[in-house]
Design an enzyme around this catalytic site. Sequence first.
Site, PDB file in Angstrom:
ATOM      1  N   GLU A   1       0.843  -1.194   0.000  1.00 42.32           N
ATOM      2  CA  GLU A   1       0.000   0.000   0.000  1.00 42.32           C
ATOM      3  C   GLU A   1       0.882   1.250   0.000  1.00 42.32           C
ATOM      4  OE1 GLU A   1      -3.592  -0.492   2.715  1.00 42.32           O
ATOM      5  OE2 GLU A   1      -2.323  -2.148   3.367  1.00 42.32           O
TER       6      GLU A   1
ATOM      7  N   LYS B   1       0.470   4.398   2.658  1.00 44.48           N
ATOM      8  CA  LYS B   1       0.479   4.250   4.115  1.00 44.48           C
ATOM      9  C   LYS B   1       1.568   5.126   4.711  1.00 44.48           C
ATOM     10  CE  LYS B   1      -0.768   0.907   6.538  1.00 44.48           C
ATOM     11  NZ  LYS B   1      -0.866  -0.327   7.341  1.00 44.48           N
TER      12      LYS B   1
END
Length: 386
Positions: A322, A325
Amino acid sequence: MMLSSFFLWLLLFSSLFSHVLGDKAFTGTYGVNYGRIADNLPPPESVVTLLKAAKIKNIRIYDADHQVLRAFKGSGIEIVVGLGNEFLKDMSVGEDRAMSWVKENVQQFLPETKICGIAVGNEILGGTDMELWEVLLPAAKNVYNALSKLGLAKDVQVSSPHSEAVFANSFPPSSCTFKEDVLPYMKPLLQFFSQIGTPFFINAYPFLAYKNDPQHIDLNYALFLKNPGIYDAKTKLHYSNMFEAQVDAAYAALEKVGFDKMDVIVSETGWASHGDDNEAGATIKNARTYNGNLRKRLLKKKGTPYRPKKVVKAYVFALFNENLKPGSTSERNFGLFKADGSIAYDIGFTGLVPSSATSSFLSFKGIGSSFMMAFTSFAAFLFVAL
């Protein structure tokens, strides 16, 4: 007549017993957390293809995104949705607000989308926001009561995952206890969850333990590799890996406060494949070793040294890397898969595109419905079954 009455009673008792003690939100042993703090991930429809072909039947998401829930319609994949921390105060005020949230984010998608659980908050107790500590239980109760009034409480489980921060200590496993300041909030929460048949959900990361103390923790012990292990003198049990020790530490803490019958499920565990210079152990090799060995361990459907009859279940963190993040580099590199759908490393899965390909190899957002159907069939043939 007496015999048939006995069997009727037995059936009723079994049904009630399974409702109280059974885990209705996790029918397998291996699940995955589908986090989406990124701007480059495949669309949910492609994720369904990925999961179905890999025979992954249990996932957790951290919200109740309607696009995701619509994409999983008819997939048969069991989903635990998340009620974010930002909603807890609102949910705790009155049951009507919880009712509105449940109707909008759960009821309207059932039964086509298999929403089987609601995680109320994430890592609240032991965290820094004391106001959330106070509203967690009333929020959970209001969500459960809303489900109950809608006739959904038997099918949708209410839970709340915890971090290791709720424990005062966890080594050796038998010594584990809840922190004194956490107990006044944890015990009523456990009492409520015990009444409605919810297990204790813990986020257990051998990676974080090793990263924080690489001088004193054997890397092989953290990675399920051959090592001397540890011996718990009180229980006279030997532990060959940290993962099982962390699970049994949770069982020990629960036992000390009177919940020795409660099951423990690992709501998050995983290993970062890349990290900053000061993040010991964050390598592709170690991530492949940990997640590969964890998968093999879970597929054995075995218990732990302290609870040998309670099959270990865990959700791996995470499905994808991700890129948005915040925090250290490792936070953005827990994925089993890269953003383009290729595998981050090989533990027996095959990606939606070859691992050597770039994201330009296949544009997920440009997939047409007819091509998607053909691709789904091909991917189902190509994948290695879990």
